[in-house]
Design an enzyme around this catalytic site. Structure first.
Site, PDB file in Angstrom:
ATOM      1  N   GLY A 137      57.013  33.794   7.023  1.00 54.32           N
ATOM      2  CA  GLY A 137      57.047  34.184   8.438  1.00 54.32           C
ATOM      3  C   GLY A 137      56.935  32.967   9.335  1.00 54.32           C
ATOM      4  O   GLY A 137      56.128  32.083   9.082  1.00 54.32           O
TER       5      GLY A 137
ATOM      6  N   ALA B 283      55.447  16.028  13.208  1.00 49.96           N
ATOM      7  CA  ALA B 283      54.365  15.134  12.777  1.00 49.96           C
ATOM      8  C   ALA B 283      54.636  14.601  11.365  1.00 49.96           C
ATOM      9  O   ALA B 283      54.420  13.416  11.087  1.00 49.96           O
ATOM     10  CB  ALA B 283      53.032  15.875  12.820  1.00 49.96           C
TER      11      ALA B 283
ATOM     12  N   VAL C 108      57.558  14.249   9.840  1.00 47.23           N
ATOM     13  CA  VAL C 108      58.694  13.312   9.863  1.00 47.23           C
ATOM     14  C   VAL C 108      58.255  11.963  10.428  1.00 47.23           C
ATOM     15  O   VAL C 108      58.492  10.905   9.842  1.00 47.23           O
ATOM     16  CB  VAL C 108      59.866  13.906  10.688  1.00 47.23           C
TER      17      VAL C 108
ATOM     18  N   ARG D 206      62.749  34.081   2.943  1.00 52.01           N
ATOM     19  CA  ARG D 206      61.921  34.577   1.844  1.00 52.01           C
ATOM     20  C   ARG D 206      62.811  34.560   0.613  1.00 52.01           C
ATOM     21  O   ARG D 206      64.009  34.823   0.707  1.00 52.01           O
ATOM     22  CB  ARG D 206      61.396  35.972   2.169  1.00 52.01           C
TER      23      ARG D 206
ATOM     24  N   ASP E 296      50.307  32.213   3.234  1.00 52.45           N
ATOM     25  CA  ASP E 296      49.702  32.147   1.890  1.00 52.45           C
ATOM     26  C   ASP E 296      50.735  32.194   0.764  1.00 52.45           C
ATOM     27  O   ASP E 296      50.606  31.490  -0.229  1.00 52.45           O
ATOM     28  CB  ASP E 296      48.600  33.193   1.706  1.00 52.45           C
ATOM     29  N   GLY E 297      51.800  32.993   0.928  1.00 55.38           N
ATOM     30  CA  GLY E 297      52.848  33.046  -0.102  1.00 55.38           C
ATOM     31  C   GLY E 297      53.494  31.680  -0.281  1.00 55.38           C
ATOM     32  O   GLY E 297      53.654  31.182  -1.399  1.00 55.38           O
TER      33      GLY E 297
ATOM     34  N   THR F   7      50.569  30.441  10.158  1.00 58.11           N
ATOM     35  CA  THR F   7      50.835  31.878  10.246  1.00 58.11           C
ATOM     36  C   THR F   7      50.044  32.436  11.427  1.00 58.11           C
ATOM     37  O   THR F   7      48.912  31.998  11.669  1.00 58.11           O
ATOM     38  CB  THR F   7      50.421  32.624   8.954  1.00 58.11           C
TER      39      THR F   7
ATOM     40  N   ASP G  45      48.675  35.142  11.506  1.00 59.09           N
ATOM     41  CA  ASP G  45      47.667  36.093  11.017  1.00 59.09           C
ATOM     42  C   ASP G  45      46.269  35.486  10.866  1.00 59.09           C
ATOM     43  O   ASP G  45      45.289  36.219  10.786  1.00 59.09           O
ATOM     44  CB  ASP G  45      48.101  36.657   9.652  1.00 59.09           C
TER      45      ASP G  45
ATOM     46  N   ASP H 244      44.939  34.271   8.218  1.00 59.45           N
ATOM     47  CA  ASP H 244      44.372  34.939   7.039  1.00 59.45           C
ATOM     48  C   ASP H 244      44.161  34.004   5.842  1.00 59.45           C
ATOM     49  O   ASP H 244      44.204  34.427   4.697  1.00 59.45           O
ATOM     50  CB  ASP H 244      45.263  36.132   6.629  1.00 59.45           C
TER      51      ASP H 244
ATOM     52  N   ARG I 208      48.785  41.464   9.703  1.00 60.76           N
ATOM     53  CA  ARG I 208      48.825  41.965   8.312  1.00 60.76           C
ATOM     54  C   ARG I 208      47.459  42.532   7.928  1.00 60.76           C
ATOM     55  O   ARG I 208      46.935  43.371   8.645  1.00 60.76           O
ATOM     56  CB  ARG I 208      49.290  40.867   7.353  1.00 60.76           C
TER      57      ARG I 208
ATOM     58  N   ARG J 291      31.170  56.863  33.291  1.00 59.83           N
ATOM     59  CA  ARG J 291      30.587  55.949  34.280  1.00 59.83           C
ATOM     60  C   ARG J 291      31.655  55.407  35.236  1.00 59.83           C
ATOM     61  O   ARG J 291      31.467  54.404  35.913  1.00 59.83           O
ATOM     62  CB  ARG J 291      29.791  54.834  33.598  1.00 59.83           C
TER      63      ARG J 291
ATOM     64  N   HIS K  26      40.194  52.985  33.081  1.00 57.40           N
ATOM     65  CA  HIS K  26      41.120  52.812  31.955  1.00 57.40           C
ATOM     66  C   HIS K  26      40.320  52.552  30.684  1.00 57.40           C
ATOM     67  O   HIS K  26      39.140  52.186  30.749  1.00 57.40           O
ATOM     68  CB  HIS K  26      42.037  51.616  32.204  1.00 57.40           C
TER      69      HIS K  26
ATOM     70  N   HIS L 210      57.290  41.911  17.524  1.00 52.71           N
ATOM     71  CA  HIS L 210      57.644  40.512  17.278  1.00 52.71           C
ATOM     72  C   HIS L 210      57.477  39.568  18.458  1.00 52.71           C
ATOM     73  O   HIS L 210      57.616  38.356  18.271  1.00 52.71           O
ATOM     74  CB  HIS L 210      59.061  40.424  16.717  1.00 52.71           C
TER      75      HIS L 210
HETATM   76  P1  ADP Z   1      54.197  33.684   3.934  1.00 57.11           P
HETATM   77  O1  ADP Z   1      54.324  32.295   3.404  1.00 57.11           O
HETATM   78  O2  ADP Z   1      54.406  33.787   5.397  1.00 57.11           O
HETATM   79  O3  ADP Z   1      52.919  34.337   3.441  1.00 57.11           O
HETATM   80  P2  ADP Z   1      55.675  35.153   1.894  1.00 57.11           P
HETATM   81  O4  ADP Z   1      54.468  35.727   1.270  1.00 57.11           O
HETATM   82  O5  ADP Z   1      56.867  36.029   2.065  1.00 57.11           O
HETATM   83  O6  ADP Z   1      55.412  34.548   3.347  1.00 57.11           O
HETATM   84  O7  ADP Z   1      56.089  33.889   1.009  1.00 57.11           O
HETATM   85  C1  ADP Z   1      57.207  33.081   1.375  1.00 57.11           C
HETATM   86  C2  ADP Z   1      57.930  32.636   0.125  1.00 57.11           C
HETATM   87  O8  ADP Z   1      57.043  31.841  -0.689  1.00 57.11           O
HETATM   88  C3  ADP Z   1      58.403  33.747  -0.790  1.00 57.11           C
HETATM   89  O9  ADP Z   1      59.609  34.325  -0.382  1.00 57.11           O
HETATM   90  C4  ADP Z   1      58.544  33.007  -2.109  1.00 57.11           C
HETATM   91  O10 ADP Z   1      59.758  32.289  -2.159  1.00 57.11           O
HETATM   92  C5  ADP Z   1      57.384  32.027  -2.070  1.00 57.11           C
HETATM   93  N1  ADP Z   1      56.228  32.570  -2.799  1.00 57.11           N
HETATM   94  C6  ADP Z   1      55.421  33.584  -2.429  1.00 57.11           C
HETATM   95  N2  ADP Z   1      54.471  33.840  -3.354  1.00 57.11           N
HETATM   96  C7  ADP Z   1      54.690  32.979  -4.364  1.00 57.11           C
HETATM   97  C8  ADP Z   1      54.058  32.738  -5.633  1.00 57.11           C
HETATM   98  N3  ADP Z   1      53.001  33.441  -6.050  1.00 57.11           N
HETATM   99  N4  ADP Z   1      54.554  31.745  -6.418  1.00 57.11           N
HETATM  100  C9  ADP Z   1      55.620  31.024  -6.002  1.00 57.11           C
HETATM  101  N5  ADP Z   1      56.257  31.199  -4.838  1.00 57.11           N
HETATM  102  C10 ADP Z   1      55.803  32.155  -4.022  1.00 57.11           C
END
Ligand code: ADP
Length: 319
Positions: A11, A22, A24, A72, A103-104, A125, A127, A129, A171, A211, A215, A249
């Protein structure tokens, strides 16, 4: 460490551009060559890689979104996908990578580090989180967007003596809802980390109207459920005319705040310093406003925790 790459993934968040800039410029400052990877891990596997210069990141510090684009990519979650990505980097002789994302994306950075390609993660992000750090890049901008929206809705809520339910993003984390609720003076804040006590929400509503309040604003984090359903429930239980706004969004875009630009600049530059010093598999962040680096594994194993004091204060002030 002569050549490094940078990508944004998952995201988008306001401030990602300031972080790219930064990375680069700090790399060039250190005499390194720096390559931009377009469209996140998808682009990495496809070899969508270009050399960056000082001017490549000119005029982007104030822009939302990400000039390297994002994507993604499920294939990258497989070991085959990750090996393919490393092969592409080898073609350019790139031996280090900065990953900017949620985190992904940070998990992805860890898997590349485990396969021998040093990676540093920069948490971005809206979020907020990620465990162990004060704030993620983009959170402050999103928070300001939410507050601006609530202030506008409040004008209508007051004029028509209505109850509003405002659904905000985040999220599974309640941070955006909690800080927005505190900063905008909402009557109730409903977040996933705290049990939603519907009776107490209704009680607060009634008490406020009795009271003479004109709103009532209820902030609902998306991790709890849908605003529309919640609004219906309130109307059924109280017979107060209730309107629902799902901010959606608009919370992800917009020019980053000063705080996000400064945070992104500090974290992006720190990521380059770490790669230069031979570090790998780390996340950079501010902890109690100090720049730190922590193991990705450790950080992602922990769940982000809500700031209890801030939550308690929001409850105490919304009486
Ligand atoms: P965000 O980074 O915003 O949390 P996602 O969770 O969709 O978004 O993760 C973004 C991309 O990171 C995924 O589409 C995937 O390519 C990669 N990714 C997510 N989780 C893993 C994982 N456990 N191992 C390797 N790559 C991952």
């Amino acid at each position: 460490m002569k050549r490094i790459g940078v990508l944004t993934s998952g995201g988008d968040a306001p401030g990602m551009n300031a972080a790219i800039r930064a990375v680069v410029r700090k790399a060039i400052f250190h005499g390194m060559e720096i390559y931009g990877v377009f469209y996140g891990y998808q682009g990495l596997m496809n070899g969508n890689i270009k050399k960056m210069e000082v001017g490549s990141v000119g005029d982007i510090i104030h822009r939302g979104g990400t000039s390297l684009y994002s994507a993604r990519c499920d294939e990258f979650k497989t070991i085959e996908g990750q090996k393919k990505a490393i092969e592409e980097l080898k073609k350019y002789d790139i031996n280090g990578l900065v990953v900017i994302g949620g985190d992904g994306s940070l998990r992805g950075a860890k898997s590349l580090s485990d396969l021998g390609l040093p990676c540093i993660g920069v948490p971005a992000t809206i979020d907020n989180d990620i465990a162990g750090i004060d704030f993620t890049i983009g959170f402050d901008t999103a928070l300001n967007t939410v507050i601006e929206a609530i202030d506008k809705i409040r004008d209508t809520a007051t004029s028509h003596e209505r109850t509003f339910v405002i659904e905000v993003m985040g999220r599974n984390a309640g941070d955006l809802a909690m800080y927005a609720g505190l900063a905008a003076g909402a009557e109730s804040i409903i977040i996933p980390e705290r049990k939603d006590d519907f009776d107490s929400v209704v009680h607060r509503l009634k008490r406020g109207l009795e009271r003479g309040k004109k709103h009532s604003i209820i902030i609902l984090a998306e991790g709890v459920g849908e605003g529309v359903q919640y609004g219906k429930k309130i109307e059924e239980e109280t017979s107060y005319e209730t309107r629902v706004t799902v901010l959606g969004h608009i919370q992800r875009g917009g020019s980053p705040t000063a705080q996000d630009r400064v945070l992104a600049s500090r974290l992006g530059a720190k990521a380059v310093d770490l790669l230069k010093n031979g570090e790998a598999g780390k996340i950079v962040g501010l902890q109690n406003n100090q720049l730190i680096a922590q193991d990705i594994d450790e950080l992602l194993a922990n769940k982000h925790r809500l700031n209890k004091d801030v939550y308690q204060l929001s409850q105490e002030l919304s009486i």
